[in-house]
Write an enzyme that holds these catalytic residues in place. Structure first.
Site, PDB file in Angstrom:
ATOM      1  N   HIS A 136       1.600   6.173  -4.133  1.00  0.00           N
ATOM      2  CA  HIS A 136       1.906   4.962  -4.871  1.00  0.00           C
ATOM      3  C   HIS A 136       1.109   4.507  -5.741  1.00  0.00           C
ATOM      4  CE1 HIS A 136       5.560   3.363  -2.528  1.00  0.00           C
ATOM      5  NE2 HIS A 136       5.045   4.421  -1.911  1.00  0.00           N
ATOM      6  N   GLU A 148       1.125   2.420  -7.932  1.00  0.00           N
ATOM      7  CA  GLU A 148       0.868   0.846  -8.257  1.00  0.00           C
ATOM      8  C   GLU A 148       0.439  -0.026  -7.470  1.00  0.00           C
ATOM      9  OE1 GLU A 148       3.929   1.270  -5.104  1.00  0.00           O
ATOM     10  OE2 GLU A 148       3.670   2.477  -6.896  1.00  0.00           O
ATOM     11  N   CYS A 165       7.571   8.648  -4.767  1.00  0.00           N
ATOM     12  CA  CYS A 165       7.727   8.538  -3.478  1.00  0.00           C
ATOM     13  C   CYS A 165       9.274   8.846  -3.151  1.00  0.00           C
ATOM     14  CB  CYS A 165       7.461   7.164  -2.855  1.00  0.00           C
ATOM     15  SG  CYS A 165       7.323   7.090  -0.879  1.00  0.00           S
TER      16      CYS A 165
END
EC number: 2.6.1.85
Length: 787
Positions: free
Chosen positions: A207, A209, A112
């Site tokens: 993202h 995660e 990001c």
């Protein structure tokens, strides 16, 4: 793990990764994802991550000597704009400027903000999206270069991942960047991943995660494998220095972020059977029982009760009975002082207390202690007090005695403590907790009542009254004999937030989110109610729980100082009908239940219709952002975090809401050198993510300094005070349970005036009218009793 000391032999079997965090609220989701990768190469089956902030190093000159320690660098997500350089990113911008070629061989993964910084350093344009994407899941498309480079080895052609970004990268015409992945939306085709040519530098805009991202672990595993292969080829693997001196350096870097436990958690605790008194009785399963019991109690009491019983919430009610043996802990954040004294110590008056706090009198009366400490040290004071009181006894009962009370919003991280009252001469606490020896605990599902004492002092007369009135009586009155309305002769002056001010605050939130400073901002308002005559807080609570039943109702009236004839102590009163658990824990696990997304009940609104509304992109994204934030808060201390319930729609007395359940396991795992307790998780998780937004640090600071100080100037000058904090207990049997201070009212002056908070999460998909309606719906749940 994150805070463990590194063994030199173990290092030789590990990859060492430097993670650079820009104070993001998803950092530890990424860190744990990295640490979970074990199949890197024969003989290399573990990863140690050292996390530092983007401002830990003032320049690359400080970082460069440490690079031989690390096999790879991961630059995490964060708020801000890479075009602002060090102002928003610290050392990150200098890192990608390559330090005169000294990082050419160092593998780097940017996520990001890290991806944007990498591309910007190569000359790409980073600018604002026309339509911003926060907490939304999109399909990613790989190209041929992605398959060839190895970062996406094992991936299908398309996969889904979560996007949190206001800015995007345009790399058209940049020959040094190799595009790997794109997505498409109303903004057009957008770059989602790239590699810097001729360098082991990779980046992704999405993202990996997030709990809704597919194959995030595979991406990280591929990067680590590429890093190992790169380092073997370039000789970095052989050159890595692993002597004792460098082990010490790694350990010191690991400690730059404070994760020390509040107190030392022992492997075994005494039973405490000699002094602990627990008497069990069979009673009605009706939740109204708690309130009927309160009717016969003449002693001072705190109540944490349930009017609504459902699975894993509202099963228990607690009536805590403070007495002269109860110690009271009060923290005044603005003063940086904590007071400790016994409940209703006859030698302590409000006048003397104020003089001692102001430094006018050094002769402390009675049991009073004044400790000079900030809010971070306040946690240590609590830990020192409790660590020798923990016992291994009756863990099946949630509370057998311990600390009960309130932790205000400003006691949380990143927030400046300030005065939260119109009266500048009064003392306004940021936290107030009382140690309880005697309590009544009710299991509504099993129909059991417990009279409990830690020091064998449970009032004999009260126990007998409970026996006579409730034991083995399976039926109680069908309707509670409490009034549903406040006295008719009392009038109320109600000062609500100005709609124009709210519109300005809403616009500011949108501006900050569009600039990339925040993904979500929980904008809150304060309403002030002044009665024409003081109504007893208990009388108001009786009406409140009748009109708005909830699983986490609370009554706290802190009469810990006996007033003199010429004094009117600023008694803190708190009345709550909260639907939201914040954090529940036992000796080894903890659970959070974030609530986001609200639909008002009505004749035209049923569960099916509410479910359709609450699963729209706006509501889904709002909940997902908080869910990922909470996972991060837990992952900072605990390696095993699981989403056990994902966005279910639950029904309450006045609204439908979207609820998730996240659990962490292994607080005291013997495999870890650092043992934590639930109070550590509580400290690191405050303020509640559902009341802040994300990233938490910059969001709460913007809300406090730039937005709510003006919006709520009619009440608190911007401070939220008790509202948005938490209420609950820390039991000596290693259990704890805290609810979020919402759907509540509170007074700092014994009921002369009341304050009610209400708000909601603002996202880029929010509308002014929609957020106003949601705020008023939440406010009405409690304000209705004054209207």
């Amino acid at each position: 793990m994150l805070s463990d000391t590194i063994d030199t032999k173990q290092q030789q079997q590990q990859l060492h990764v430097l993670f650079i965090d820009s104070y993001d609220s998803f950092t530890y989701n990424v860190v744990r994802l990295i640490e979970q990768q074990t199949d890197i190469s024969p003989g290399v089956n573990a990863v140690h991550v050292t996390t530092v902030h983007s401002d830990t190093f003032q320049s690359m000159d400080q970082l460069l000597p440490l690079l031989p320690l690390f096999d790879a660098i991961v630059v995490g997500p964060g708020p801000g704009n890479p075009n602002n350089g060090a102002q928003d990113m610290g050392i990150i911008s200098e890192l990608f400027e390559n330090a005169n070629g000294k990082l050419d061989e160092v593998p780097i993964l940017g996520i990001c903000l890290g991806f944007q910084a990498m591309c910007l350093a190569q000359g790409a344009d980073v600018s604002e999206l026309n339509t911003i994407k926060h907490g939304q899941v999109y399909e990613m498309h790989l190209n041929d270069a992605a398959r060839a480079c190895g970062l996406f080895s094992g991936y299908p052609d398309t996969f889904k991942s979560t996007r949190y970004h206001s800015l995007h990268v345009n790399a058209e015409g940049i020959d040094t960047l190799l595009p790997l992945c794109t997505t498409e939306d109303e903004n057009g085709i957008l770059l989602m991943s790239a590699q810097t040519k001729n360098k082991p530098w990779f980046g992704v805009q999405y993202h990996p995660e997030s709990c809704c991202s597919e194959l995030g672990g595979l991406l990280v595993s591929n990067f680590l494998k590429l890093s190992f292969i790169n380092n073997v080829k370039t000789g970095r693997w052989e050159k890595k220095k692993l002597n004792g001196e460098f082990s010490d350096i790694l350990s010191r870097l690991d400690r730059t972020i404070d994760r020390d436990p509040i107190y030392k958690v022992k492997e075994k605790y005494p039973k405490g059977e000699d002094t602990t008194y627990v008497k069990q009785f069979e009673v009605s399963e009706d939740p109204k029982l708690t309130f009927e019991i309160c009717n016969i109690i003449r002693e001072e009491k705190f109540v944490m009760s349930s009017s609504v019983i459902s699975e894993n919430t509202g099963e228990w009610s607690i009536i805590a009975l403070p007495n002269s043996a109860s110690q009271v802990f009060t923290h005044y954040g603005a003063m940086k002082k904590t007071t400790v004294h016994y409940w209703q110590d006859s030698e302590i008056s409000y006048t003397l207390l104020k003089k001692c706090l102001d430094g006018q009198d050094s002769d402390l009366p009675g049991s009073l202690e004044v400790i000079h400490e900030d809010k971070s040290q306040f946690w240590i004071t609590l830990g020192k007090f409790m660590e020798n009181k923990i016992i291994d006894n009756h863990r099946e009962i949630p509370f057998i005695g311990g600390l009960v009370g309130i932790l205000g919003y400003e006691i949380g991280q990143y927030i400046a403590c300030g005065r939260c009252n119109d009266d500048e001469n009064s003392l306004v606490p940021d936290a107030k907790l009382v140690f309880i020896n005697n309590s009544i605990v009710i299991n509504h599902k099993q129909g059991k009542l417990y009279c409990i004492s830690l020091d064998n002092t449970f009032p004999v007369a009260l126990e007998q009254s409970l026996r006579d009135s409730f034991v083995r009586k399976k039926n109680i009155k069908q309707s509670l004999s409490w009034p549903k309305y406040l006295p008719e002769e009392i009038d109320f002056i109600i000062t609500m937030p100005d709609k124009l001010d709210y519109a300005k605050a809403f616009k500011k939130c949108q501006d900050y989110m569009h600039k990339g400073d925040s993904y979500e901002m929980c904008l809150t308002t304060q309403t002030k109610v002044v009665p024409s005559a003081v109504i007893e807080p208990w009388r108001i609570f009786q009406t409140l729980v009748q009109r708005n039943p909830a699983p986490f109702s609370s009554f706290f009236e802190f009469k810990d100082i006996i007033p003199r004839q010429d004094e009117t102590p600023p008694v803190l009163c708190f009345l709550s009908t909260s639907p939201e658990r914040f954090l529940k824990w036992d000796a080894d696990t903890c659970e959070l239940r974030p609530i986001k997304g609200t639909v008002k009940k009505g004749p035209q609104m049923n569960l099916a219709k509410a479910t359709r509304i609450l699963k729209t992109p706006k509501e889904f994204g709002e909940n997902l952002m908080i869910l990922d934030l909470i996972r991060n808060d837990l992952y900072e201390l605990v390696p095993d975090v699981r989403v056990e319930e994902f966005m279910s729609v639950q029904e309450y007395a006045t609204v439908y809401q979207l609820v998730s359940v996240v659990k962490a396991h292994g607080l005291t795992s013997a495999s870890k050198k650092t043992r934590y307790s639930g109070i550590d998780v509580l400290k690191h998780s405050l303020p509640p993510g559902s009341m802040t937004g994300a990233p938490k640090k910059i969001t709460v600071q913007l809300l406090q300094d730039k937005i709510e100080s003006k919006l709520n100037k009619h009440v608190n000058g911007g401070a939220r005070g008790v509202y948005s904090g938490v209420t609950g207990y820390w039991s000596v049997n290693s259990n704890g349970d805290w609810s979020v201070n919402i759907r509540c009212m509170y007074s700092y002056n014994g009921g002369t005036s009341w304050q009610l908070g209400a708000g909601g999460a603002i996202t880029v998909l929010s509308t002014l009218d929609g957020e106003l309606e949601e705020m008023y719906n939440k406010l009405e749940s409690n304000l209705q009793i004054f209207m």
